[in-house]
Design an enzyme around this catalytic site. Structure first.
Site, short mmCIF file in Angstrom:
data_model
loop_
_atom_site.label_atom_id
_atom_site.label_comp_id
_atom_site.label_asym_id
_atom_site.label_seq_id
_atom_site.Cartn_x
_atom_site.Cartn_y
_atom_site.Cartn_z
N ASP A 186 -9.78 11.24 -2.95
CA ASP A 186 -8.90 10.11 -3.23
C ASP A 186 -7.77 10.52 -4.16
O ASP A 186 -7.30 11.66 -4.11
CB ASP A 186 -9.73 8.96 -3.83
CG ASP A 186 -9.23 7.59 -3.42
OD1 ASP A 186 -8.15 7.19 -3.88
OD2 ASP A 186 -9.91 6.93 -2.63
N HIS A 227 -7.62 3.80 -7.47
CA HIS A 227 -8.42 3.67 -6.25
C HIS A 227 -9.68 4.53 -6.28
O HIS A 227 -10.79 4.05 -6.02
CB HIS A 227 -7.52 4.05 -5.07
CG HIS A 227 -8.01 3.61 -3.74
ND1 HIS A 227 -8.55 4.47 -2.81
CD2 HIS A 227 -8.02 2.39 -3.16
CE1 HIS A 227 -8.87 3.80 -1.72
NE2 HIS A 227 -8.54 2.53 -1.89
N SER A 403 -11.90 0.03 1.84
CA SER A 403 -11.94 1.01 0.75
C SER A 403 -13.21 0.84 -0.07
O SER A 403 -13.81 1.82 -0.53
CB SER A 403 -10.75 0.82 -0.18
OG SER A 403 -9.62 1.47 0.31
#
Length: 642
Positions: A186, A227, A403
């Site tokens: 990520d 994230h 996600s």
């Protein structure tokens, strides 16, 4: 001189990309370097170079060459003994044209066989619905645990009690992910976070965006690079420390692989990320992919494909790396079979459901999705988001999209690997099919069906929601499935006109390679198609198995106006015929679904079957039915008591 430069550049650019690719697993894949009709950005060149030394040159010469020509040698590319990654800081990291000077200096060296300057393409996008909501700090003993309804749903935020991952049963059996390493590929991980730092494993971590061993997120005012930290907390958030919530596999270790945060993605960055420390990392979790805009058809390039194939063949000391992928957030406008990462049979594609069992507004559907976990609905319902860690020691209630779904699945698989460290990558997929439960998942458009082998499936949710308790119990006594075979069941290069107002019906009769790579029990099925149309988004493709199971390989994508790229050898994949006998007639139906008349041509069709010759689990199917029945009975009891 100009002509010489031109010739040398052509040789340098194409000498590696045109070299043959060797596969351990001979399977049809999507590779943009072969002209598969993928959408791509305007061509850009990076400051990365792939060098191939001549066969008689010793490996240590790579360092000497790099020093001599003022390059940085980042070492061999993990999936090849011949290729080296060089970088030059005097070359722009993003440029519209190649660096002729540096290509020439490398190519003229007598010990260099070929050189290729790495190109960049559209960056991969993080999958998460409305990611820029505010974060909050909480205090107390795992204060967000009551909000983690996906771990234990008691009806929080309007949810249905019992509609969760059944994590507590796995924990009560003693499985918490101990001894398992999960990598989050990520934008980095806040490994200083007090809820993550004790489970962070630096030996398995790396920053491929900056080429250093510190994958800490790059600071932005809007916390855009939160994230990966959010995904990590879902997997390994520490238990009972009074910070945020608790991870699905709270005693597992997490590795940070920073690879998303750069202007352009490259095949080299993806490949190195997916093949990093394959004997130390067990599970790679990816919550990103090509743009979910409903008009993109894209997937992994050659080096990345080699890395994934190498991972499933050689990773985990031969048991196979496990790649978990978010299916995509394009909603009703997109189809995840147009995403070559999520639709790969080497990855486990995970969709999401809401806490009341319904579909989220961002959920994509496709026949390659294997199972689902949970995320928010996409609507502003307080408490319905995913609670997890956030940047700089903070916590959040607002992680979202597929996600959030993929890391939950990675955590469940970590529990299964603790229960049985000998599971292969295929074992994990079989366990997913066997132990996932329909529960109360429902969608108005896509109804539940039963295939010819007796498995319930849904075009949106796959084989159901992961059930951690069921999975660890079955994993504990699991016997590795039989050897896998590949069968090309049929091929035609005859051109067929796709009618404007009718359906093109193509029947392929197969004996499933009887007498050779005979397959009696299916796993994955690929329909590899080349077709052109005046509007790609109006093309719909359905396929029916000999046991009458229908798979929607491609549905209408109203935003896709393409009239030139089409599909070139694109492998549409389905898992819906899992366990079936493939012998007989397969029926392919291609049509247009739109308001305006369209024209199209099917230029090539190949049917590829993957599966086993022996029954993979006669005893386990009975156990699975009993487990599912028990889960349904318990759910009905809870419903009755509400």
């Amino acid at each position: 001189m100009a002509r010489l430069l031109c010739i040398l550049f052509v040789l340098a650019t194409y000498s590696i990309s045109s070299s043959p690719t060797l596969w351990n697993d001979k399977t049809i894949v999507a590779d943009s370097s072969r002209g598969s009709g993928l959408a791509s950005a305007a061509e850009v060149f990076t400051n990365d170079f792939i060098i191939k030394l001549k066969p008689d040159v010793e490996k240590k010469y790579g360092d000497e060459l790099a020093r001599e020509l003022e390059f940085i040698n980042h070492g061999q590319i993990p999936t090849s003994d011949e290729l080296y990654h060089f970088q030059h800081n005097q070359v722009k990291s993003v440029a519209p044209s190649p660096s002729f000077e540096h290509l020439l200096r490398l190519q003229l060296n007598p010990k260099v066989e070929s050189v290729y300057q790495v190109k960049g393409y559209d960056n991969r996008l993080k999958r998460g619905y409305k990611p820029k909501l505010l974060s909050h700090r909480y205090k107390g003993m795992d204060p967000l645990y009551p909000d983690q309804w996906y771990l234990k749903n008691t009806g929080q935020a309007g949810g249905i009690p019992g509609l969760d991952l059944n994590i507590r049963e796995a924990w009560d059996l003693g499985y918490t992910g101990k001894g398992v390493v999960v990598a989050i590929m990520d934008d980095g991980i806040d490994y200083l976070h007090p809820d993550l730092r004790d489970n962070y494993i630096k030996e398995a971590s790396y920053d491929f965006s900056s080429n250093d061993p510190y994958p800490y997120p790059r600071y932005t005012v809007d916390w855009y690079n939160s994230h990966g930290t959010r995904c990590a907390g879902e997997v390994v958030g520490k238990a009972d420390n009074g910070i945020c919530g608790v991870g699905v596999a709270y005693n597992a270790k997490v590795a940070g692989i920073r690879m998303l945060d750069q202007p352009y993605m490259t095949d080299l960055v993806e490949a190195k990320s997916m093949s990093h420390k394959p004997d130390l990392i067990d599970i790679y979790s990816a919550s990103w992919g090509p743009t979910d805009d409903g008009k993109t058809v894209d997937g992994p390039r050659r080096l990345t494909l080699q890395a994934i194939v190498h991972g499933v063949n050689k990773g985990r000391h031969g048991l196979g790396s496990i790649y978990v992928w978010a299916s995509g957030d394009g909603g009703a406008y997109d189809d995840c079979n147009c995403d070559g990462y999520a639709s790969s049979m080497w990855t486990i594609s995970i969709n999401s459901a809401v806490n009341n069992g319904e579909t989220a507004i961002y959920d994509e559907s496709c026949s390659s999705t294997l199972a689902s976990t949970f995320s928010n609905s996409g609507e502003p319902i307080p408490g319905a988001g995913v609670a997890t860690t956030d940047l700089y020691g903070n916590c959040t209630l607002h992680h979202s999209g597929t996600s959030a779904a993929a890391p939950e699945a990675a955590g469940v698989y970590a529990l299964a690997l603790e229960a049985n460290p000998s599971l292969t990558w295929r074992d994990v997929q079989h366990l997913t099919v066997l132990t996932s439960t329909r529960n109360l998942l429902t969608d108005a458009l896509h109804q539940w069906q039963t295939n010819g082998a007796g498995f319930s499936f849904n075009h949106l949710f796959g084989f159901g929601v992961l059930n951690a308790g069921n999975m660890v119990k079955m994993a504990k006594k699991w016997k590795t499935v039989p050897a896998r075979y590949r069968c090309e069941a049929g091929r035609t290069t005859k051109q067929y006109i796709i009618p404007t107002d009718e359906v093109l019906v193509l029947e392929i009769e197969t004996a499933a390679c009887e007498g050779g790579n005979n397959i009696k029990y299916l796993e994955h099925v690929q329909a590899v198609l080349t077709l052109d149309s005046t509007r790609r988004g109006d093309v719909t493709i359905n396929m029916t198995s000999p046991m009458n199971t229908n798979s929607i390989l491609l549905r209408k994508r109203p935003r896709d106006d393409d009239n030139s790229q089409g599909f070139t050898r694109w492998p549409f994949m389905t898992t819906h015929a899992w366990g079936e006998n493939p012998k007989g007639i397969w029926t392919l139906r291609i049509a247009f679904s739109g308001n305006m008349p369209q024209q199209g041509i099917l230029r090539e069709c190949r049917l590829i079957l993957h599966g086993t010759q022996e029954a993979p689990y006669a005893d386990e199917i009975v156990s699975s039915d009993e487990l599912k029945l028990a889960a349904i009975t318990e759910m009905e009891k809870e419903e009755a008591s509400i």
